[in-house]
Motif scaffolding. Structure first.
Motif, mmCIF file in Angstrom:
data_model
loop_
_atom_site.group_PDB
_atom_site.id
_atom_site.type_symbol
_atom_site.label_atom_id
_atom_site.label_comp_id
_atom_site.label_asym_id
_atom_site.label_seq_id
_atom_site.Cartn_x
_atom_site.Cartn_y
_atom_site.Cartn_z
ATOM 1 N N PRO A 172 10.163 -2.507 -23.289
ATOM 2 C CA PRO A 172 9.496 -1.530 -24.154
ATOM 3 C C PRO A 172 10.204 -0.186 -24.052
ATOM 4 C CG PRO A 172 8.258 -1.830 -22.126
ATOM 5 C CD PRO A 172 9.351 -2.861 -22.113
ATOM 6 N N ARG A 173 10.158 0.590 -25.125
ATOM 7 C CA ARG A 173 10.807 1.904 -25.101
ATOM 8 C C ARG A 173 9.961 2.933 -24.359
ATOM 9 N NH1 ARG A 173 12.087 0.111 -30.397
ATOM 10 N NH2 ARG A 173 14.341 -0.019 -30.762
ATOM 11 N N ASN A 174 8.661 2.804 -24.466
ATOM 12 C CA ASN A 174 7.781 3.816 -23.887
ATOM 13 C C ASN A 174 6.825 3.178 -22.888
ATOM 14 O OD1 ASN A 174 8.661 6.045 -25.697
ATOM 15 N ND2 ASN A 174 7.760 4.736 -27.276
ATOM 16 N N VAL A 175 6.919 3.605 -21.641
ATOM 17 C CA VAL A 175 6.049 3.113 -20.581
ATOM 18 C C VAL A 175 5.448 4.312 -19.856
ATOM 19 C CG1 VAL A 175 5.900 1.796 -18.430
ATOM 20 C CG2 VAL A 175 7.446 1.039 -20.251
ATOM 21 N N THR A 176 4.139 4.310 -19.704
ATOM 22 C CA THR A 176 3.481 5.374 -18.943
ATOM 23 C C THR A 176 3.709 5.128 -17.460
ATOM 24 O OG1 THR A 176 1.767 5.585 -20.633
ATOM 25 C CG2 THR A 176 1.289 6.516 -18.453
ATOM 26 N N PRO A 177 4.365 6.041 -16.749
ATOM 27 C CA PRO A 177 4.655 5.815 -15.325
ATOM 28 C C PRO A 177 3.378 5.584 -14.517
ATOM 29 C CG PRO A 177 5.938 7.647 -16.167
ATOM 30 C CD PRO A 177 4.937 7.317 -17.227
ATOM 31 N N VAL A 178 3.509 4.723 -13.521
ATOM 32 C CA VAL A 178 2.390 4.362 -12.654
ATOM 33 C C VAL A 178 2.739 4.748 -11.216
ATOM 34 C CG1 VAL A 178 0.877 2.480 -11.885
ATOM 35 C CG2 VAL A 178 1.936 2.387 -14.162
ATOM 36 N N ARG A 179 1.769 5.300 -10.490
ATOM 37 C CA ARG A 179 1.979 5.642 -9.078
ATOM 38 C C ARG A 179 2.207 4.362 -8.278
ATOM 39 N NH1 ARG A 179 -2.050 6.827 -6.458
ATOM 40 N NH2 ARG A 179 -1.170 8.139 -4.812
ATOM 41 N N LEU A 180 3.176 4.415 -7.380
ATOM 42 C CA LEU A 180 3.458 3.264 -6.528
ATOM 43 C C LEU A 180 2.229 2.899 -5.699
ATOM 44 C CD1 LEU A 180 5.773 1.321 -5.836
ATOM 45 C CD2 LEU A 180 6.402 2.848 -3.954
ATOM 46 N N GLY A 181 1.471 3.911 -5.316
ATOM 47 C CA GLY A 181 0.255 3.664 -4.537
ATOM 48 C C GLY A 181 -0.783 2.876 -5.312
ATOM 49 N N ASN A 182 -0.750 2.954 -6.654
ATOM 50 C CA ASN A 182 -1.686 2.179 -7.477
ATOM 51 C C ASN A 182 -1.213 0.755 -7.708
ATOM 52 O OD1 ASN A 182 -3.216 4.481 -7.693
ATOM 53 N ND2 ASN A 182 -2.517 5.002 -9.750
ATOM 54 N N LEU A 183 0.065 0.510 -7.424
ATOM 55 C CA LEU A 183 0.642 -0.813 -7.621
ATOM 56 C C LEU A 183 0.618 -1.655 -6.357
ATOM 57 C CD1 LEU A 183 3.864 0.172 -9.635
ATOM 58 C CD2 LEU A 183 1.829 -0.949 -10.561
ATOM 59 N N ILE A 184 0.784 -1.013 -5.205
ATOM 60 C CA ILE A 184 0.962 -1.717 -3.947
ATOM 61 C C ILE A 184 -0.206 -1.422 -3.012
ATOM 62 C CG2 ILE A 184 2.520 -2.142 -2.011
ATOM 63 C CD1 ILE A 184 3.781 -2.745 -4.734
ATOM 64 N N PRO A 185 -1.050 -2.407 -2.731
ATOM 65 C CA PRO A 185 -2.111 -2.186 -1.743
ATOM 66 C C PRO A 185 -1.507 -1.805 -0.389
ATOM 67 C CG PRO A 185 -2.472 -4.228 -2.958
ATOM 68 C CD PRO A 185 -1.099 -3.762 -3.317
ATOM 69 N N ASN A 186 -2.138 -0.886 0.282
ATOM 70 C CA ASN A 186 -1.656 -0.424 1.595
ATOM 71 C C ASN A 186 -0.251 0.175 1.525
ATOM 72 O OD1 ASN A 186 -4.064 -1.441 2.849
ATOM 73 N ND2 ASN A 186 -3.138 -3.491 2.811
ATOM 74 N N CYS A 187 0.049 0.796 0.401
ATOM 75 C CA CYS A 187 1.347 1.465 0.250
ATOM 76 C C CYS A 187 1.437 2.607 1.266
ATOM 77 C CB CYS A 187 1.476 2.015 -1.166
ATOM 78 S SG CYS A 187 2.988 2.955 -1.477
ATOM 79 N N PRO A 188 2.542 2.744 1.986
ATOM 80 C CA PRO A 188 2.693 3.865 2.910
ATOM 81 C C PRO A 188 2.450 5.196 2.194
ATOM 82 C CG PRO A 188 4.475 2.291 3.228
ATOM 83 C CD PRO A 188 3.718 1.844 2.016
ATOM 84 N N PRO A 189 1.661 6.089 2.775
ATOM 85 C CA PRO A 189 1.281 7.343 2.101
ATOM 86 C C PRO A 189 2.465 8.153 1.591
ATOM 87 C CG PRO A 189 0.036 7.033 4.119
ATOM 88 C CD PRO A 189 1.066 5.953 4.117
ATOM 89 N N GLU A 190 3.578 8.117 2.324
ATOM 90 C CA GLU A 190 4.726 8.938 1.925
ATOM 91 C C GLU A 190 5.359 8.445 0.618
ATOM 92 O OE1 GLU A 190 6.327 6.165 5.258
ATOM 93 O OE2 GLU A 190 4.425 7.111 4.633
ATOM 94 N N TYR A 191 5.042 7.216 0.214
ATOM 95 C CA TYR A 191 5.605 6.672 -1.018
ATOM 96 C C TYR A 191 4.578 6.580 -2.150
ATOM 97 C CZ TYR A 191 9.162 4.942 2.283
ATOM 98 O OH TYR A 191 10.118 4.834 3.254
ATOM 99 N N ALA A 192 3.337 6.861 -1.876
ATOM 100 C CA ALA A 192 2.255 6.573 -2.828
ATOM 101 C C ALA A 192 2.408 7.298 -4.151
ATOM 102 C CB ALA A 192 0.907 6.910 -2.200
ATOM 103 N N ASP A 193 2.978 8.510 -4.146
ATOM 104 C CA ASP A 193 3.070 9.297 -5.376
ATOM 105 C C ASP A 193 4.366 9.081 -6.155
ATOM 106 O OD1 ASP A 193 0.568 10.441 -5.122
ATOM 107 O OD2 ASP A 193 1.305 12.045 -3.834
ATOM 108 N N ILE A 194 5.228 8.174 -5.700
ATOM 109 C CA ILE A 194 6.442 7.845 -6.452
ATOM 110 C C ILE A 194 6.037 7.201 -7.779
ATOM 111 C CG2 ILE A 194 8.466 6.326 -6.531
ATOM 112 C CD1 ILE A 194 8.762 6.700 -3.528
ATOM 113 N N LEU A 195 6.618 7.665 -8.878
ATOM 114 C CA LEU A 195 6.274 7.155 -10.201
ATOM 115 C C LEU A 195 7.237 6.038 -10.623
ATOM 116 C CD1 LEU A 195 5.403 10.463 -12.087
ATOM 117 C CD2 LEU A 195 3.827 8.777 -11.102
ATOM 118 N N ILE A 196 6.652 4.951 -11.094
ATOM 119 C CA ILE A 196 7.412 3.766 -11.496
ATOM 120 C C ILE A 196 7.205 3.526 -12.994
ATOM 121 C CG2 ILE A 196 7.708 1.277 -11.176
ATOM 122 C CD1 ILE A 196 8.558 2.938 -8.753
ATOM 123 N N SER A 197 8.302 3.291 -13.723
ATOM 124 C CA SER A 197 8.198 3.079 -15.168
ATOM 125 C C SER A 197 8.873 1.797 -15.636
ATOM 126 C CB SER A 197 8.816 4.275 -15.917
ATOM 127 O OG SER A 197 10.146 4.495 -15.486
#
Length: 498
Positions: free
Chosen positions: A4-29
């Motif tokens: 897709p051309r347009n993807v709304t970025p998602v926080r890594l913390g919302n994708l990965i349960p128990n994501c390490p806090p230091e990575y939680a705010d990384i945006l994935i598109s």
């Protein structure tokens, strides 16, 4: 790779349960398990492969723009040093079974926005999928088709590399289809894809079963194991409902296991409460639904097996909610189920009639030859081989069937892969009954050319095994070889000689 051309970025913390806090705010598109397809903002799935671990390409993925890497403990051991201060590294021992779900979340759960059709079976998957897509487009829908021959998404086509794509790529394709206005998706689903979890977390609106005969036992080991992989598609996990051809005990077993959720299609005998083919005349047939309503149409492809494929396609579209009278009206506009399926009973010449088909096991060869026999006034000739690094036990049965049903059999090379092609040919030759007419011509191009030039104008030549494929794999080297193009060149050579 289609995305897709347009993807709304998602926080890594919302994708990965128990994501390490230091990575939680990384945006994935976006996401991919192939570093060559990575774009800026992607999540790279560094997975174990059959020959090499994807983690060895983690640094290349980061250089391409990956914002995070997720891998298993073995993969983590290959990643040495820092990937960069802003790149997340997550280790999950079970990541292999989670790829599809994570990718689906990244792309906004695209499958839930589509009516989805899945077709499985040993033979007929590609043809049935193309027929479903043909019917849906005749009904005015914007569609997606994913399978062996091609990937077509809302009118955009790219070559297919696997019958069923890898999970992250599949979710990207679905999101691209939704973005382009797609309403329906038709997929071929292989037994390998089911067993390997490549369709997770898909849940199909309608699943369809064609048949099951011996194939892929190099992977599944037994016919029963092969069947169990196929049968999973019809469970509540993967499909809401389905249509199953129950001419064989395998189809009947699927129906029995999922009592009340699936409907039967009978192509040879009639059964109350099922879809039934009640009449056929050459390529025209009448199909009656479980309520007694009927539709008369035709298949553009010859053979009773293609009537069965067309009937299955119609029944699946109806099961998804389309009225039978609407389907009938649409098919009148297209002069029947007239899907063009590359390399599936594809006529590439006349006088002699030359047909290219993907038939690569005993059942498919037998059905293709039976379909051609009645309309052949001269000799019926078949050119076939067998692919290497595949089920060895099917080879003698293939040659036995072909030699018995055809007037002449030419044994040649298919795609030997990393096997000795001479040994593959010998495995085939071992199955030829005494007294049958056959020849061995190892070079496939030469086999096609020699046979076409020598044939009479009344003969039919079936070139079987490779269908739409354009490259022959010989010990890892891809040699350009399209049976259809070679046949056309041989027909032109024959005409010039005459």
């Amino acid at each position: 790779m289609i995305r897709p051309r347009n993807v709304t970025p998602v926080r890594l913390g919302n994708l990965i349960p128990n994501c390490p806090p230091e990575y939680a705010d990384i945006l994935i598109s976006g996401a991919s398990a192939d570093n060559r397809n990575i774009r800026r903002g992607d999540l790279f799935f560094a997975l174990a492969g059959s020959h090499v671990h994807g983690a060895k390409y983690a640094q290349a993925a980061v250089e391409a723009g990956a914002h995070a890497i997720i891998t298993d403990p073995q993969g983590a051991s290959y990643i040495s040093g820092s990937l960069g201060r802003d790149v997340g590294l997550i280790v999950d021992p079970d990541i292999g079974v989670k790829v599809g779900k994570i990718a689906s979340e990244i792309y906004g759960r695209p499958a839930q926005k589509l009516t989805t059709y899945a077709v499985t079976g040993t033979n007929g998957k590609t043809t049935t999928a193309f027929m479903i897509d043909h019917i849906l487009r005749a009904l005015g829908e914007t569609t997606g088709l994913i399978g062996t021959v091609a990937v077509q998404l809302a009118g955009v086509e790219v070559p297919a590399t696997l019958t069923t794509p890898q999970p992250a790529d599949l979710q990207a394709m679905l999101a691209a289809l939704v973005e382009r206005g797609g309403r329906s998706l038709v997929m071929e689903v292989s037994s390998h894809a089911i067993a390997q979890g490549r369709i997770d977390p898909m849940h199909f609106s309608v699943a369809g079963f064609t048949n099951l005969t011996q194939d892929h036992l190099d992977y599944h080991h037994t016919l029963e194991e092969y069947f169990e992989a196929k049968a999973q598609l019809f469970t509540e996990k993967y499909a809401t409902t389905g249509v199953v051809i129950t001419d064989s005990s395998w189809g009947q077993e699927i129906l029995n296991r999922q009592h009340g959720r699936l409907v039967a299609l009978r192509t040879n005998t009639q059964e109350p409460g099922a879809w039934n083919i009640v009449d056929r005349d050459n390529q025209q047939f009448t199909l009656v639904d479980p309520d007694g309503d009927q539709l008369t149409t035709s298949s553009s492809l010859p053979g009773d097996f293609n009537i069965a494929n067309a009937a299955l396609a119609i029944a699946m579209v109806a099961k998804a909610g389309h009225r039978l009278q609407d389907i009938a009206h649409a098919l009148r506009q297209t002069h029947g189920v007239s899907a063009v399926v590359p390399g599936r009973m594809e006529v590439v010449g006349d006088q002699p009639r030359v047909i290219v088909d993907f038939a690569h096991n005993e059942d498919a060869l037998a059905k293709a030859l039976a379909a051609l026999r009645a309309s052949t006034s001269g000799k019926l000739i078949v050119i076939t081989g067998s692919a290497g690094d595949r089920d060895v036990t099917k080879r003698p049965a293939m040659a036995r069937s072909a030699a018995t049903l055809a007037d002449e059999l030419i044994i040649t090379d298919d795609d030997p892969h990393f096997e000795d092609p001479a040994q593959i040919r010998q495995d085939l030759i071992a199955g030829i009954p005494a007294g049958r007419i056959w020849r061995e011509i190892p070079d496939r191009r030469q086999a096609i050319q020699t046979t076409i030039v020598a044939a009479s104008s009344a003969d039919t030549i079936l070139i079987a095994g490779r269908g739409h494929e354009r490259f022959q794999d010989v010990h890892g080297t891809l040699i350009e070889l399209d049976d259809r193009q070679v046949a056309r060149e041989a027909l032109a050579m024959r005409k010039a000689m005459q």
